[in-house]
Scaffold this active site. Sequence first.
Site, PDB file in Angstrom:
ATOM      1  N   SER A 106      44.262  35.811   8.744  1.00 24.57           N
ATOM      2  CA  SER A 106      43.794  36.245  10.094  1.00 24.57           C
ATOM      3  C   SER A 106      43.075  34.716   9.926  1.00 24.57           C
ATOM      4  CB  SER A 106      42.870  37.159  10.326  1.00 24.57           C
ATOM      5  OG  SER A 106      41.714  36.643  10.945  1.00 24.57           O
ATOM      6  N   GLN A 127      47.788  33.719  10.939  1.00 23.61           N
ATOM      7  CA  GLN A 127      47.076  34.191  12.825  1.00 23.61           C
ATOM      8  C   GLN A 127      46.207  32.639  13.400  1.00 23.61           C
ATOM      9  OE1 GLN A 127      44.069  35.738  13.149  1.00 23.61           O
ATOM     10  NE2 GLN A 127      44.110  34.593  15.521  1.00 23.61           N
ATOM     11  N   HIS A 275      44.082  44.661  21.343  1.00 25.48           N
ATOM     12  CA  HIS A 275      43.284  44.422  20.064  1.00 25.48           C
ATOM     13  C   HIS A 275      42.625  45.381  19.959  1.00 25.48           C
ATOM     14  CE1 HIS A 275      41.504  39.628  18.788  1.00 25.48           C
ATOM     15  NE2 HIS A 275      41.342  40.742  18.642  1.00 25.48           N
ATOM     16  N   ARG A 278      39.778  46.257  21.752  1.00 27.00           N
ATOM     17  CA  ARG A 278      38.236  45.399  21.352  1.00 27.00           C
ATOM     18  C   ARG A 278      37.720  43.954  22.150  1.00 27.00           C
ATOM     19  NH1 ARG A 278      37.344  46.199  15.954  1.00 27.00           N
ATOM     20  NH2 ARG A 278      36.268  44.498  15.210  1.00 27.00           N
TER      21      ARG A 278
HETATM   22  C1  FNR Z   1      41.195  42.686  14.780  1.00 26.76           C
HETATM   23  N1  FNR Z   1      42.294  42.260  14.892  1.00 26.76           N
HETATM   24  C2  FNR Z   1      42.074  41.152  14.978  1.00 26.76           C
HETATM   25  N2  FNR Z   1      43.682  40.321  16.048  1.00 26.76           N
HETATM   26  C3  FNR Z   1      43.753  39.042  15.470  1.00 26.76           C
HETATM   27  O1  FNR Z   1      44.754  38.112  16.011  1.00 26.76           O
HETATM   28  N3  FNR Z   1      42.648  38.237  14.863  1.00 26.76           N
HETATM   29  C4  FNR Z   1      41.892  38.827  14.607  1.00 26.76           C
HETATM   30  O2  FNR Z   1      41.617  38.469  13.151  1.00 26.76           O
HETATM   31  C5  FNR Z   1      41.616  39.680  13.931  1.00 26.76           C
HETATM   32  N4  FNR Z   1      40.581  40.845  13.193  1.00 26.76           N
HETATM   33  C6  FNR Z   1      39.953  42.198  13.691  1.00 26.76           C
HETATM   34  C7  FNR Z   1      39.421  42.563  12.911  1.00 26.76           C
HETATM   35  C8  FNR Z   1      38.714  43.849  13.256  1.00 26.76           C
HETATM   36  C9  FNR Z   1      38.085  44.842  11.820  1.00 26.76           C
HETATM   37  C10 FNR Z   1      39.719  44.775  13.546  1.00 26.76           C
HETATM   38  C11 FNR Z   1      40.114  46.363  13.723  1.00 26.76           C
HETATM   39  C12 FNR Z   1      40.861  44.295  14.264  1.00 26.76           C
HETATM   40  C13 FNR Z   1      42.724  43.069  16.113  1.00 26.76           C
HETATM   41  C14 FNR Z   1      43.909  43.557  15.208  1.00 26.76           C
HETATM   42  O3  FNR Z   1      44.652  42.802  14.866  1.00 26.76           O
HETATM   43  C15 FNR Z   1      45.313  44.614  15.543  1.00 26.76           C
HETATM   44  O4  FNR Z   1      45.477  44.001  17.126  1.00 26.76           O
HETATM   45  C16 FNR Z   1      44.587  45.867  15.629  1.00 26.76           C
HETATM   46  O5  FNR Z   1      43.949  46.556  14.752  1.00 26.76           O
HETATM   47  C17 FNR Z   1      45.203  46.827  16.592  1.00 26.76           C
HETATM   48  O6  FNR Z   1      44.555  48.324  16.679  1.00 26.76           O
HETATM   49  P1  FNR Z   1      44.605  49.211  15.762  1.00 26.76           P
HETATM   50  O7  FNR Z   1      45.494  49.567  14.658  1.00 26.76           O
HETATM   51  O8  FNR Z   1      43.519  49.031  14.574  1.00 26.76           O
HETATM   52  O9  FNR Z   1      44.256  49.867  16.363  1.00 26.76           O
END
Ligand code: FNR
Length: 383
Positions: A106, A127, A275, A278
């Site tokens: 990330s 990313q 996401h 979120r």
């Molecule tokens: C994320 N996600 C995320 N996506 C991204 O592109 N950059 C980021 O820094 C983050 N940070 C992040 C932190 C936390 C704590 C979570 C749970 C998620 C989203 C992540 O890449 C992904 O899309 C989701 O987590 C997918 O959903 P599930 O499998 O967690 O339900």
Amino acid sequence: MIISASTDYREAARRRLPPFLFHYIDGGAYAEHTLKRNVADLADIALRQRVLRNMAELSLETRLFNEPLAMPVALAPVGLTGMYARRGEVQAAKAAADKGIPFTLSTVSVCPIEEVAPAISRPMWFQLYVLKDRGFMRNALERAKASGVNTLVFTVDMPVPGARYRDAHSGMSGPNAPLRRMLQAMTHPSWAWDVGMLGKPHDLGNISAYRGNPTGLADYIGWLGANFDPSISWKDLEWIRDFWDGPMVIKGILDPDDARDAVKFGADGIVVSNHGGRQLDGVLSSARALPAIADAVKGEIKILADSGIRTGLDVVRMLALGADTVMLGRAFVYALAAAGGAGVSNLLELFDKEMRVAMTLTGAKSIAEISADSLVRELRHAA
Ligand code: FNR
């Protein structure tokens, strides 16, 4: 409740992490409807059982962007991963590489690109978020290139941060957050010791030099709001596409028209994602959004999907709905928080086993054989 390794690791993570961090991982936007639907809609999709088809030889191997994957799974970018376990990004990346799958670092990681990329035996994915400071973005891309990153994941569903009320409740954000977090850290000494919270304050490796970045977590959520760029459009991405030689994946697509635009733009892949629930609560779950997107662009661009995947069965479901590969978010993060890199390795082994059982009993000998026929016909679009 759905029983799975992910739910077991989730409980272990809840016990080990201070509440502000557990809820930061576990929570979603607003009332968390989409977060719940992501998991529930996947679990509701009925697999079509087939028997007596000699399934002795079975392979999970696949290729994506010319890269071999031991199974059609990559670890999704997750911010602050180095706060869930000591140098957490390195631990998770090693577990992924040992299993033969990609790890995505990330933008908002604790360990910088230069620490994680050389620590693993395969090229890393990186990313990038859209930040107002394009100079920072260019610099991050240059650093990624210099470190041998092969695939860029460009996240576009966060022009503004989603309202995550759990973060305000838990002390991650809001008034008195630093004090509340410090008190919580003191009541979770094994976590605090492990991640080095008792030593020097945490730095977010990739953005520590970024204009206006406060020390580590001090105002993380506020920083996101101040520096993310709501003015972004496809046009702004052109220089990145021209600058980046390797595969470029657009993450955060939920609509077939946007998927078509990603093809027109010349992206190599998309991630069908909300996401993890979120960002905008109330949008479709990924499982429900995916079939229409696959109808629109399958074969023209690689389709990755995430949000709600908690088991190997869910991987098979996503592939049957049209994905080429999936990404795991919380599933691997809970395992990392609970048991470090060994937890992630164990989780990936369990996913492997679960996928094998699902493929054996749906009659798919290879990843290419998983298709809409792997699902019960009347229920195929019911999700
Ligand atoms: C994320 N996600 C995320 N996506 C991204 O592109 N950059 C980021 O820094 C983050 N940070 C992040 C932190 C936390 C704590 C979570 C749970 C998620 C989203 C992540 O890449 C992904 O899309 C989701 O987590 C997918 O959903 P599930 O499998 O967690 O339900």
